[in-house]
Structures are given as structure tokens and as C-alpha cells.
Design a protein around this motif. Sequence first.
Motif, PDB file in Angstrom:
ATOM      1  N   VAL A  33      47.159  37.665  32.683  1.00  0.00           N
ATOM      2  CA  VAL A  33      46.275  38.620  32.933  1.00  0.00           C
ATOM      3  C   VAL A  33      45.015  37.908  33.053  1.00  0.00           C
ATOM      4  O   VAL A  33      44.709  37.549  34.055  1.00  0.00           O
ATOM      5  CB  VAL A  33      46.083  39.716  32.180  1.00  0.00           C
ATOM      6  CG1 VAL A  33      44.729  40.820  32.549  1.00  0.00           C
ATOM      7  CG2 VAL A  33      46.837  40.856  31.790  1.00  0.00           C
ATOM      8  N   ALA A  34      45.120  36.580  32.795  1.00  0.00           N
ATOM      9  CA  ALA A  34      43.518  35.980  32.812  1.00  0.00           C
ATOM     10  C   ALA A  34      43.925  35.226  34.326  1.00  0.00           C
ATOM     11  O   ALA A  34      42.898  35.370  34.558  1.00  0.00           O
ATOM     12  CB  ALA A  34      43.133  35.570  31.797  1.00  0.00           C
ATOM     13  N   ARG A  35      44.625  34.634  34.307  1.00  0.00           N
ATOM     14  CA  ARG A  35      45.242  34.305  35.447  1.00  0.00           C
ATOM     15  C   ARG A  35      45.111  34.744  36.886  1.00  0.00           C
ATOM     16  O   ARG A  35      44.718  34.569  38.027  1.00  0.00           O
ATOM     17  CB  ARG A  35      46.904  33.103  35.458  1.00  0.00           C
ATOM     18  CG  ARG A  35      47.269  32.513  36.606  1.00  0.00           C
ATOM     19  CD  ARG A  35      46.615  31.521  36.973  1.00  0.00           C
ATOM     20  NE  ARG A  35      47.038  30.311  37.631  1.00  0.00           N
ATOM     21  CZ  ARG A  35      45.271  29.393  38.589  1.00  0.00           C
ATOM     22  NH1 ARG A  35      44.428  29.321  38.700  1.00  0.00           N
ATOM     23  NH2 ARG A  35      46.426  29.213  39.255  1.00  0.00           N
ATOM     24  N   TYR A  36      46.330  36.127  36.235  1.00  0.00           N
ATOM     25  CA  TYR A  36      45.550  37.559  37.830  1.00  0.00           C
ATOM     26  C   TYR A  36      44.135  37.349  38.202  1.00  0.00           C
ATOM     27  O   TYR A  36      44.242  37.614  39.260  1.00  0.00           O
ATOM     28  CB  TYR A  36      46.058  38.551  36.904  1.00  0.00           C
ATOM     29  CG  TYR A  36      47.051  39.785  37.977  1.00  0.00           C
ATOM     30  CD1 TYR A  36      47.454  39.752  38.947  1.00  0.00           C
ATOM     31  CD2 TYR A  36      45.494  40.396  38.011  1.00  0.00           C
ATOM     32  CE1 TYR A  36      48.074  40.440  39.908  1.00  0.00           C
ATOM     33  CE2 TYR A  36      45.926  41.488  39.707  1.00  0.00           C
ATOM     34  CZ  TYR A  36      47.145  41.125  40.749  1.00  0.00           C
ATOM     35  OH  TYR A  36      47.052  42.862  41.087  1.00  0.00           O
ATOM     36  N   ARG A  37      43.122  37.132  37.116  1.00  0.00           N
ATOM     37  CA  ARG A  37      41.545  37.662  37.514  1.00  0.00           C
ATOM     38  C   ARG A  37      41.248  36.362  38.464  1.00  0.00           C
ATOM     39  O   ARG A  37      40.215  36.451  39.065  1.00  0.00           O
ATOM     40  CB  ARG A  37      41.109  37.547  36.290  1.00  0.00           C
ATOM     41  CG  ARG A  37      41.852  39.480  35.500  1.00  0.00           C
ATOM     42  CD  ARG A  37      40.875  39.921  34.493  1.00  0.00           C
ATOM     43  NE  ARG A  37      40.683  41.657  34.278  1.00  0.00           N
ATOM     44  CZ  ARG A  37      41.179  41.837  32.672  1.00  0.00           C
ATOM     45  NH1 ARG A  37      41.058  40.747  31.882  1.00  0.00           N
ATOM     46  NH2 ARG A  37      41.061  42.974  32.765  1.00  0.00           N
ATOM     47  N   GLU A  38      42.107  35.604  38.027  1.00  0.00           N
ATOM     48  CA  GLU A  38      41.332  34.060  38.525  1.00  0.00           C
ATOM     49  C   GLU A  38      41.525  33.783  40.375  1.00  0.00           C
ATOM     50  O   GLU A  38      41.261  33.869  41.357  1.00  0.00           O
ATOM     51  CB  GLU A  38      41.890  32.748  37.653  1.00  0.00           C
ATOM     52  CG  GLU A  38      41.288  32.899  36.698  1.00  0.00           C
ATOM     53  CD  GLU A  38      41.997  31.673  35.935  1.00  0.00           C
ATOM     54  OE1 GLU A  38      42.747  30.340  36.397  1.00  0.00           O
ATOM     55  OE2 GLU A  38      41.166  30.745  34.394  1.00  0.00           O
ATOM     56  N   LEU A  39      42.935  34.687  40.724  1.00  0.00           N
ATOM     57  CA  LEU A  39      43.752  34.595  41.543  1.00  0.00           C
ATOM     58  C   LEU A  39      43.723  35.599  42.891  1.00  0.00           C
ATOM     59  O   LEU A  39      44.080  35.497  43.651  1.00  0.00           O
ATOM     60  CB  LEU A  39      44.495  33.977  41.409  1.00  0.00           C
ATOM     61  CG  LEU A  39      45.878  32.665  40.469  1.00  0.00           C
ATOM     62  CD1 LEU A  39      47.201  32.191  40.773  1.00  0.00           C
ATOM     63  CD2 LEU A  39      44.869  32.011  41.485  1.00  0.00           C
ATOM     64  N   ILE A  40      43.718  36.655  42.509  1.00  0.00           N
ATOM     65  CA  ILE A  40      44.012  38.268  43.311  1.00  0.00           C
ATOM     66  C   ILE A  40      42.246  39.218  43.474  1.00  0.00           C
ATOM     67  O   ILE A  40      42.099  39.218  42.476  1.00  0.00           O
ATOM     68  CB  ILE A  40      44.840  39.182  42.681  1.00  0.00           C
ATOM     69  CG1 ILE A  40      46.091  38.561  41.677  1.00  0.00           C
ATOM     70  CG2 ILE A  40      45.156  40.372  43.239  1.00  0.00           C
ATOM     71  CD1 ILE A  40      46.788  37.506  43.642  1.00  0.00           C
ATOM     72  N   PRO A  41      42.116  39.158  44.830  1.00  0.00           N
ATOM     73  CA  PRO A  41      41.329  39.548  44.725  1.00  0.00           C
ATOM     74  C   PRO A  41      40.929  41.672  44.597  1.00  0.00           C
ATOM     75  O   PRO A  41      42.178  42.073  44.097  1.00  0.00           O
ATOM     76  CB  PRO A  41      40.986  38.849  46.153  1.00  0.00           C
ATOM     77  CG  PRO A  41      41.804  38.483  46.154  1.00  0.00           C
ATOM     78  CD  PRO A  41      43.233  38.670  45.990  1.00  0.00           C
ATOM     79  N   GLU A  42      39.757  41.558  43.493  1.00  0.00           N
ATOM     80  CA  GLU A  42      40.014  42.896  43.243  1.00  0.00           C
ATOM     81  C   GLU A  42      40.502  43.114  42.781  1.00  0.00           C
ATOM     82  O   GLU A  42      40.904  43.962  42.498  1.00  0.00           O
ATOM     83  CB  GLU A  42      39.763  43.899  44.745  1.00  0.00           C
ATOM     84  CG  GLU A  42      38.085  43.291  45.665  1.00  0.00           C
ATOM     85  CD  GLU A  42      37.691  44.834  46.621  1.00  0.00           C
ATOM     86  OE1 GLU A  42      38.584  45.029  45.984  1.00  0.00           O
ATOM     87  OE2 GLU A  42      37.412  43.845  47.426  1.00  0.00           O
ATOM     88  N   PRO A  43      41.114  42.661  41.350  1.00  0.00           N
ATOM     89  CA  PRO A  43      42.330  42.751  40.107  1.00  0.00           C
ATOM     90  C   PRO A  43      41.435  44.303  39.479  1.00  0.00           C
ATOM     91  O   PRO A  43      40.543  43.991  39.416  1.00  0.00           O
ATOM     92  CB  PRO A  43      41.759  41.293  39.253  1.00  0.00           C
ATOM     93  CG  PRO A  43      40.323  41.018  39.423  1.00  0.00           C
ATOM     94  CD  PRO A  43      39.946  41.441  40.734  1.00  0.00           C
TER      95      PRO A  43
END
Length: 301
Positions: free
Chosen positions: A250-260
Motif C-alpha cells: 500500500v505504501a508503494r501504491y500511494r507513491e505511484l498512483i495519483p489520488e490513491p
Amino acid sequence: MPALTGIPLAEWRARGQDFVFGGQRIRYWQAGEGEPLLLIHGFPTASWDWHRIWEPLAARYRVIACDMLGFGDSAKPRGHDYRLLEQADLQQALLAHLGVSGPVHVLAHDYGDSVAQELLARHHEGRFELASCVFLNGGLFPETHHAVRVQKLLLGPLGPLIGRLFSRRKLAANFARIFGPDTQPSEAELDDFYDLIKTGNGPAVMHRLIRYIPERRVQRDRWVVAMQRGGVPLRVIDGALDPISGAHMVARYRELIPEPDCVLLERIGHYPQTEAPEQVLEHYLHFREALESTACADERC
């Protein structure tokens, strides 16, 4: 919300139907009415994974699921070159078989997340209509996927032997590591999970199914770009304690995906729909209700 007890495996199996995909028998389930919601299961289990939230979802939507090729009660051909892209083809073939047209909502888990990522990429390529997608614990990014020991062994030269030796005892040991400490599966649940795996001599194809891990690496950039493009509402509902794809993913998702849009379930492991079905249902329905409110506002309801 009352506890979701789910559907006994024997009853679940009795509700299934068959269709043929690529010359192979595929077992599928459908229930309810309304907007189509496609549920996509993970490795190494099957669509029964959704049994605790199936009926509450069917009360609101037309829910559809199948045991993918090589899983559960579907065909498990020996020597087959199993591919995530083919499993995405299977999902589209199932929808066509059921006469589903127009945008489809997807709720996916684990291996199913990769199939859903492929469907999202196809949406942006004009080959599929995806209305929304919610991911449960899965390897959305190869760099954050921490394979367990049995997965690594299945990928190696001894993979065929490791698969044939896979047992109910080994399943229990692996699940003990990836489920949350307070939400371990019961002995009866382990019996049912293993029964779905062993049906049709499933352990003999596990070393072929596991090739999804390198396939994810090949498709990584295409799938991440598809998630970054926007236009399709996405949410992650994730068991934080999952050692495979938990809070670190989830930390990586928040880094890569806009407006996670992310929901972390504390003290829950890799199978949130089994471990915490009430929470998964609550967060999924909130996601859908927010979409409906936005659509209503846009249309000036």
C-alpha cells in the motif's frame, strides 16, 4: 453489521454452472440483479473465497465469478501454459456467455488483482469496459511482492515435485503465516480450501500456475501506467499484516498512483474477504455508494 457466516462449500458447489472456454470446462456462479460485479479470486484457491460476502453483494448487484482455469472445480489441464492474459480472456468470455454488455465493476484478490490489472489496461486500449475496480491484497507491483517459500520453490527446477508433494498440512502451515494472528482459518475451512486445490489433481499444475510471478514482471509497466491514467475509480482494501502484499504494498501504491484511495485493515492478513468479511463489505459498499453519489450529482438527480 451482523457476522457474515457465508455459504457451506457443498451448497456453493451445488449452485455452480459450467461453460466451455478453449475446449476446457469452467465452473462459474452468478446471483442477484442490477449492475454486473465480477469477482476474481486468487492463488491457489478459488471463487469460494468470496462466499462470506457473496449474498450481501447479490442483494445489490448481479455478482458473477468463476474458478479460473487450473483452479477449484474448473478444468486443470496438465501441460497447459497458464497465463494471466488468458485468464483475462476467460473473464471476458464468461461475461459474453452470460450476455453481459456495457461497463463492469470488478472486485479482485491476489492473483485476481493481476487479471484485473490486465482488464484495466484493456479498458484503456478500448477492448473492455471497466466501471470500477477494487483490489484486495495482491502483487500490484512486482517490486513489493514478497513471495513465500513454497512459491519460490514452485518456480524453481524442483517445482513439479514441490507441487505434487503439496498437502493439506503444508497449506495449513502457509496460511498460518499469511493470515492475521487473530483471524486464522478454522480446521474446517482449511479442509475446504484444500479440497478445492486437490480436486482434479490440482497440485500437479501448481508449478505451471505459479508462472504468473514472472509474467507480472513482463506486464508491470503497462499495468502501472493503466492504474495511473485515471478515468476508472480504483480502491485498495488491504490486510495490513499480510507478509506478501500488506502495508508495504500500500505504501508503494500511494507513491505511484495519483489520488490513491486506500483502506488498511489492521491486524488482518492476506485473505481479508475471509478474515474480515464485514469490514471488506463495508468498505466496498462505501466505495460504490460514493460512486453513485458522484454520478447522481453529475446528472443533477
